[in-house]
Design a protein around this motif. Structure first.
Motif, mmCIF file in Angstrom:
data_model
loop_
_atom_site.group_PDB
_atom_site.id
_atom_site.type_symbol
_atom_site.label_atom_id
_atom_site.label_comp_id
_atom_site.label_asym_id
_atom_site.label_seq_id
_atom_site.Cartn_x
_atom_site.Cartn_y
_atom_site.Cartn_z
ATOM 1 N N ALA A 52 0.804 -1.238 -0.088
ATOM 2 C CA ALA A 52 -0.093 0.059 0.104
ATOM 3 C C ALA A 52 0.924 1.301 0.048
ATOM 4 C CB ALA A 52 -0.851 0.002 1.130
ATOM 5 N N GLU A 53 1.880 1.116 0.738
ATOM 6 C CA GLU A 53 2.750 2.488 0.747
ATOM 7 C C GLU A 53 3.325 2.724 -0.533
ATOM 8 O OE1 GLU A 53 7.451 3.005 2.581
ATOM 9 O OE2 GLU A 53 5.910 1.667 3.438
ATOM 10 N N ALA A 54 3.709 1.740 -1.149
ATOM 11 C CA ALA A 54 4.277 1.738 -2.544
ATOM 12 C C ALA A 54 3.427 2.229 -3.648
ATOM 13 C CB ALA A 54 4.994 0.458 -3.371
ATOM 14 N N SER A 112 15.741 -1.937 -4.494
ATOM 15 C CA SER A 112 15.808 -0.453 -4.930
ATOM 16 C C SER A 112 15.065 0.273 -3.887
ATOM 17 C CB SER A 112 15.122 -0.345 -6.290
ATOM 18 O OG SER A 112 13.707 -1.157 -6.304
ATOM 19 N N ASN A 113 13.960 -0.354 -3.141
ATOM 20 C CA ASN A 113 13.148 0.197 -2.135
ATOM 21 C C ASN A 113 12.952 -0.676 -0.930
ATOM 22 O OD1 ASN A 113 10.934 1.469 -0.768
ATOM 23 N ND2 ASN A 113 11.043 3.133 -2.377
ATOM 24 N N PRO A 114 13.198 -0.308 0.072
ATOM 25 C CA PRO A 114 12.551 -1.109 1.351
ATOM 26 C C PRO A 114 11.095 -1.756 1.315
ATOM 27 C CG PRO A 114 13.926 0.791 2.088
ATOM 28 C CD PRO A 114 13.545 0.752 0.559
ATOM 29 N N ALA A 115 10.347 -0.601 0.734
ATOM 30 C CA ALA A 115 8.895 -0.905 0.947
ATOM 31 C C ALA A 115 8.532 -2.393 0.113
ATOM 32 C CB ALA A 115 8.023 0.120 0.107
ATOM 33 N N PHE A 116 9.364 -2.885 -0.698
ATOM 34 C CA PHE A 116 9.219 -4.041 -1.268
ATOM 35 C C PHE A 116 9.680 -5.398 -0.737
ATOM 36 C CE2 PHE A 116 9.268 -0.886 -4.862
ATOM 37 C CZ PHE A 116 7.642 -0.845 -4.998
#
Length: 99
Positions: free
Chosen positions: A23-25, A55-59
């Motif tokens: 959801a954040e992404a 590339s992004n901790p959200a994933f």
């Protein structure tokens, strides 16, 4: 080398069908790639998934979840005997805005 049951196309279908975009992404409109490493053991089970590049901790959590939930693979073989093999898999998260 181990192979995903059903082949590479089945692996892509598995990832597409089971990915829950964080959801954040979604809110931030983020895309990215997480490179996962894991072991396929002699029976074809997935063991010890680890994020090795992101590339992004959200994933990261979603990529790890996807690897843990994978069905058993066809194990790698050496001289006809099943062996443990370390695998590397990039998981791509591609955000597309609805038109």
């Amino acid at each position: 080398m181990p192979t995903f049951t059903g082949g590479e196309l089945a692996l892509h279908r598995y990832l597409a069908a089971n990915t829950k975009y964080p959801a954040e992404a979604v809110r931030a409109g983020l895309s990215g790639t997480v490179v996962m490493q894991f072991i396929i053991d002699e029976q074809g089970r997935v063991l010890n998934p680890v994020v090795v590049k992101s590339s992004n901790p959200a994933f990261n959590a979603e990529a790890t979840r996807l690897v843990w939930l994978m069905p058993w693979w066809n194990p790698g073989r050496e001289q006809g005997q099943p062996v443990r093999v370390r695998c590397t898999l990039p998981i791509v998260f591609s955000f597309k805005r609805a038109s």
